[in-house]
Motif scaffolding. Structure first.
Motif, mmCIF file in Angstrom:
data_model
loop_
_atom_site.group_PDB
_atom_site.id
_atom_site.type_symbol
_atom_site.label_atom_id
_atom_site.label_comp_id
_atom_site.label_asym_id
_atom_site.label_seq_id
_atom_site.Cartn_x
_atom_site.Cartn_y
_atom_site.Cartn_z
ATOM 1 N N TRP A 106 -125.943 34.305 -57.446
ATOM 2 C CA TRP A 106 -126.334 32.952 -57.088
ATOM 3 C C TRP A 106 -126.566 32.137 -58.346
ATOM 4 O O TRP A 106 -126.885 32.681 -59.403
ATOM 5 C CB TRP A 106 -127.615 32.976 -56.255
ATOM 6 N N ALA A 107 -126.407 30.826 -58.216
ATOM 7 C CA ALA A 107 -126.662 29.923 -59.334
ATOM 8 C C ALA A 107 -127.517 28.762 -58.849
ATOM 9 O O ALA A 107 -127.378 28.307 -57.714
ATOM 10 C CB ALA A 107 -125.351 29.397 -59.910
ATOM 11 N N ARG A 108 -128.400 28.317 -59.699
ATOM 12 C CA ARG A 108 -129.154 27.089 -59.450
ATOM 13 C C ARG A 108 -129.051 26.236 -60.706
ATOM 14 O O ARG A 108 -129.322 26.717 -61.810
ATOM 15 C CB ARG A 108 -130.620 27.377 -59.123
ATOM 16 N N ARG A 118 -123.915 30.323 -53.990
ATOM 17 C CA ARG A 118 -123.286 31.585 -54.362
ATOM 18 C C ARG A 118 -122.174 31.364 -55.385
ATOM 19 O O ARG A 118 -121.436 30.380 -55.314
ATOM 20 C CB ARG A 118 -122.715 32.276 -53.122
ATOM 21 N N THR A 119 -122.072 32.281 -56.322
ATOM 22 C CA THR A 119 -120.965 32.284 -57.277
ATOM 23 C C THR A 119 -120.316 33.658 -57.259
ATOM 24 O O THR A 119 -120.930 34.647 -56.859
ATOM 25 C CB THR A 119 -121.443 31.970 -58.704
ATOM 26 N N GLY A 120 -119.090 33.718 -57.688
ATOM 27 C CA GLY A 120 -118.385 34.986 -57.759
ATOM 28 C C GLY A 120 -118.323 35.486 -59.186
ATOM 29 O O GLY A 120 -119.122 35.095 -60.039
ATOM 30 N N SER A 121 -117.362 36.326 -59.457
ATOM 31 C CA SER A 121 -117.220 36.918 -60.788
ATOM 32 C C SER A 121 -115.941 36.453 -61.468
ATOM 33 O O SER A 121 -115.367 37.163 -62.283
ATOM 34 C CB SER A 121 -117.225 38.448 -60.682
ATOM 35 N N ASP A 122 -115.479 35.244 -61.125
ATOM 36 C CA ASP A 122 -114.242 34.743 -61.716
ATOM 37 C C ASP A 122 -114.420 34.384 -63.181
ATOM 38 O O ASP A 122 -115.510 34.026 -63.634
ATOM 39 C CB ASP A 122 -113.766 33.497 -60.966
ATOM 40 N N THR A 123 -113.333 34.460 -63.902
ATOM 41 C CA THR A 123 -113.234 33.940 -65.257
ATOM 42 C C THR A 123 -112.499 32.609 -65.198
ATOM 43 O O THR A 123 -111.461 32.502 -64.557
ATOM 44 C CB THR A 123 -112.450 34.912 -66.156
ATOM 45 N N LEU A 124 -113.035 31.595 -65.854
ATOM 46 C CA LEU A 124 -112.312 30.330 -65.955
ATOM 47 C C LEU A 124 -111.466 30.366 -67.220
ATOM 48 O O LEU A 124 -111.991 30.551 -68.318
ATOM 49 C CB LEU A 124 -113.276 29.144 -66.007
ATOM 50 N N ARG A 125 -110.184 30.200 -67.056
ATOM 51 C CA ARG A 125 -109.266 30.193 -68.187
ATOM 52 C C ARG A 125 -109.099 28.758 -68.680
ATOM 53 O O ARG A 125 -108.852 27.856 -67.886
ATOM 54 C CB ARG A 125 -107.901 30.757 -67.783
ATOM 55 N N ARG A 325 -119.030 24.267 -65.131
ATOM 56 C CA ARG A 325 -118.530 25.631 -64.945
ATOM 57 C C ARG A 325 -119.172 26.281 -63.723
ATOM 58 O O ARG A 325 -118.490 26.925 -62.914
ATOM 59 C CB ARG A 325 -118.806 26.455 -66.197
ATOM 60 N N GLN A 326 -120.475 26.114 -63.571
ATOM 61 C CA GLN A 326 -121.153 26.686 -62.413
ATOM 62 C C GLN A 326 -120.646 26.069 -61.114
ATOM 63 O O GLN A 326 -120.465 26.766 -60.106
ATOM 64 C CB GLN A 326 -122.668 26.479 -62.539
ATOM 65 N N VAL A 327 -120.397 24.765 -61.129
ATOM 66 C CA VAL A 327 -119.893 24.101 -59.925
ATOM 67 C C VAL A 327 -118.503 24.626 -59.569
ATOM 68 O O VAL A 327 -118.202 24.882 -58.395
ATOM 69 C CB VAL A 327 -119.884 22.571 -60.118
ATOM 70 N N VAL A 328 -117.642 24.800 -60.570
ATOM 71 C CA VAL A 328 -116.309 25.354 -60.294
ATOM 72 C C VAL A 328 -116.435 26.755 -59.711
ATOM 73 O O VAL A 328 -115.774 27.099 -58.719
ATOM 74 C CB VAL A 328 -115.446 25.377 -61.569
#
Length: 552
Positions: A106-108, A118-125, A325-328
């Motif tokens: 989770w992110a706040r 909720r957030t996942g474990s993605d990498t932003l390239r 980044r968190q929003v994405v």
């Protein structure tokens, strides 16, 4: 069937250039012939290789790059050059990120009233400019064939009146700025600036953010039971405007465009609030959703959510802002979870979650967006979802010239509502060239069906099947913005070269002693079979049957 679902995106989809570049020229049907064309011998070249030598560069992290010209010739990498393909393959082999992968949870975002999500474990390239969502080569039309006002700004006509339409006006700006950077004249930049100025003029500064309202009423899905009353707001408009301001700032360097981007991004940090502008919502499952039709009963349109996500990605790409980044990442997690309800296995995907209507055109848009997410994240599951959507329902629905083989054929008639009405088994005495008028799904029938407009079965539908009934040329072609990893099986593998219409022109066979890694540049279907285009190795630039390669 075209629905009346999406006022905002209907104008966008046909011309948008995503990182997923739809293959230029592939899918163009050849001119019909009166008689079946005689079989032509395809030149064959047999190649025996020691794959330990051929693929040594791959294991060293320096992919072997060859055949880029062949890829461009085949049409699956339009405009590719050797260096560009090399860069893409290097990115595929060693994906790098300016920031470490997220930790799933989770992110706040501190300092905002946005609830935790909720957030996942993605990498932003941080992809190259040519891989960003609205990248394009060449020049866009300077004056689209749409209504515009005396200032030359595009407007939307409704009920005999013209209105400002933020998506319509914002979506062209990245195209025009790219065209200016690609060598177009100053008029491209002037056109982009004029549309950016209109967005600033019509935008509302409220909630310490910049919003872009719609000042006309709209019946969602063409149904008066679901009205959007002016002024109403859309996360898609917010995302498109955000990408537009980023493009203007990158092109001009003028601080006012960066300030406009900052204010627009701030709207993605403002939670749902009745009686006030909003476009972002954290639902009861903690999923961060970008709402295309923000109102009392949100529609949860899938394409609008992802177009909004692309805007925040562009802002993160420009600024490196950790909040962006968190929003994405939150938007990506919502996409992963909700796509299960959007997908219809064996059918056309749903346009939205609330009303669960389907639309052929937006199924095509969804496919492009999923492959774009694969490019932006490197997450193979997004590419596999793109594959699944194509396998569920055809991306390309148009007909063209084709063949029906000799033998017994199931022929179906449909009623005025498109429902199957009758079925018969027809005996086709000899193979015949025919014209197919459409390519789509039939209710209650599995597979893809072709409407026969000529020949002995005219007026019926037949199932698209290899060696039974098929369209000439390639269909459902996509180019991967990020080449995908694949594994060729041991044994003799055959690759095919094709012209821009998808007709085979040559073939080569390779004897492979053991399973061998390759990169794949794109995919398409031909005569009812799926093929992948190989980007490197001895079959570089050639298409191979999907049955002969395991795709990551």
């Amino acid at each position: 069937m075209r629905s009346r679902c999406a006022l905002l995106t209907l104008a966008l989809a046909p011309t948008l250039t995503l990182t997923l570049a739809l293959a230029a020229g592939v899918g163009v049907s050849p001119t019909a012939t009166a008689q079946p064309a005689p079989a032509q011998r395809i030149p064959e070249q047999r190649i025996v290789t020691d794959q330990s030598t051929v693929f040594s560069a791959l294991s060293a992290g320096e992919p072997r790059v060859s055949g880029a010209a062949s890829l461009a010739r085949v049409g699956l990498l339009p405009g590719s050059t050797g260096p560009a393909l090399a860069a893409a393959l290097t990115a595929a082999a060693t994906i790098t990120d300016a920031q470490a992968p997220a930790t799933s949870g989770w992110a706040r975002i501190t300092g905002t009233s946005l609830p935790a999500f909720r957030t996942g474990s993605d990498t932003l390239r941080r992809v190259g400019p040519e891989q960003r969502p609205y990248a394009r080569a060449g020049l866009a039309p300077l004056t689209p064939d749409r209504p515009h006002d005396d200032a030359g700004v595009l407007v939307y006509e409704r009920g005999g009146q013209t209105h400002d339409h933020p998506v319509l006006q914002a979506r062209h700006i990245p195209m025009w700025t790219a065209s200016y950077r690609n060598g177009g004249g100053r008029e491209y930049l002037d056109k982009a600036i004029a549309h950016g100025e209109r967005l600033l003029t019509t935008g509302e500064h409220t909630r310490s953010a910049l919003y872009f309202p719609y000042h006309f009423d709209f019946a969602l899905h063409g149904d008066d039971a679901h009205p959007m009353h002016a002024p109403w707001y859309s996360a898609m408009a917010q995302g498109q405007a955000l990408s537009a301001f980023v493009a203007l700032y990158e092109t001009t360097g003028q601080p006012r465009w960066r300030e406009a981007a900052d204010e627009t991004f701030a709207s993605f940090l403002r939670p749902r609030a009745e009686g006030r502008p909003w476009t972002v919502d954290v639902d009861d499952k903690g999923l961060l959703w970008f709402e295309e039709y923000a109102g009392p009963n949100p529609d949860r349109a899938f394409n609008g959510h992802m177009f909004a996500l692309f805007g925040v990605y562009d802002y993160w790409w420009l600024t490196g802002d950790p909040q962006a980044r968190q929003v994405v990442l939150g938007g990506l997690e919502a996409t992963r979870v909700r796509v299960r309800d959007i997908r219809v296995p064996g059918g056309t995907s749903r346009y939205c979650l609330t009303h669960r209507v389907s639309d052929d055109n937006y199924h095509r848009v969804h496919i492009g967006q999923l492959f774009t997410l694969h490019t932006l994240t490197g997450s193979t599951d997004f590419a596999r979802l793109g594959d699944a959507f194509i396998d569920d329902a055809p991306r390309d629905r148009q007909g063209g010239s084709g063949m029906i083989a000799a033998g017994r054929v199931e022929a179906v008639t449909v009623d005025e509502q498109g429902q199957p009405a009758s079925t018969r088994i027809a005996d086709v005495a000899a193979a015949q060239a025919v014209e197919f008028g459409a390519r789509t799904l039939l209710p209650g029938r599995s597979g893809v069906w072709l409407r026969v407009d000529s020949g002995t079965l005219a007026g019926t539908w037949v199932r698209e099947q290899p060696d039974h009934a098929w369209l000439q040329g390639a269909r459902d072609a996509v180019t991967f913005g990020l080449p995908r990893a694949g594994m060729l099986g041991a044994g003799t593998q055959t690759g095919y070269a094709a012209d821009t219409a998808g007709h085979w022109t040559a073939q080569s066979s390779v004897l492979i002693g053991q399973a061998t890694p390759v990169h794949l540049a794109g995919r398409f279907s031909r005569e009812g079979r799926t093929y992948f285009t190989v980007a490197d190795g001895p079959l570089a630039g050639l298409a191979i049957d999907a049955a002969d390669v395991k795709v990551e």
